[in-house]
Write a protein that holds these residues in place. Structure first.
Motif: not given
Length: 135
Positions: A97-109
């Motif tokens: 998703l970050r590669q698509l430009g969604l620079h605030r994307a992360t995931d849940l540990v």
């Protein structure tokens, strides 16, 4: 390179968050995205308010410029927290998703299992919680 090294590399660029922080982020407007497959959702339940998107459709549904985007995919500035079952596949998905430009994307540990273990809200699949399901 093996998967463990790949995960270590991609996670170095993510600000991964824990279950309580994810719940707070959702309360502040972040979009929780559940990428678990149907059998796991049926077995373990759902996070209320999370958007359900099968992993193979994630990029198409979350690209704010895409013709097949979910209505929740409003901008590249959207904070997205990707949730898989245990927090592995979600790291790779967040980087995509970050590669698509969604620079605030992360995931849940720890993924959904960590959310559930923390005692955060979970509802049974089929209780209308999949209303946000766009998969």
């Amino acid at each position: 390179m093996g998967i463990d090294e790949l995960l270590e590399r991609v996670r170095a660029d993510l600000d991964r968050i824990g279950p309580r922080e994810a719940a707070e982020a959702a309360a502040d407007g972040a979009l929780l995205v559940d990428i678990r497959y149907a059998a796991l959702r049926e077995r373990d339940g759902l996070i209320p308010g999370a958007l359900v998107v099968e992993r193979n459709e994630l990029e198409w549904r979350l690209d704010p410029q895409g013709s097949h985007r979910a209505r929740e995919a409003t901008s590249h500035d959207l904070r997205v927290v990707v949730i898989c079952n245990e927090g592995y596949a979600s790291s790779l998905a967040a980087v995509s998703l970050r590669q698509l430009g969604l620079h605030r994307a992360t995931d849940l540990v720890g993924g959904f299992q960590a959310w559930k273990a923390e005692g955060l809200p979970v509802v049974a699949a089929g209780d209308g919680a999949e209303a946000g399901d766009t998969a």
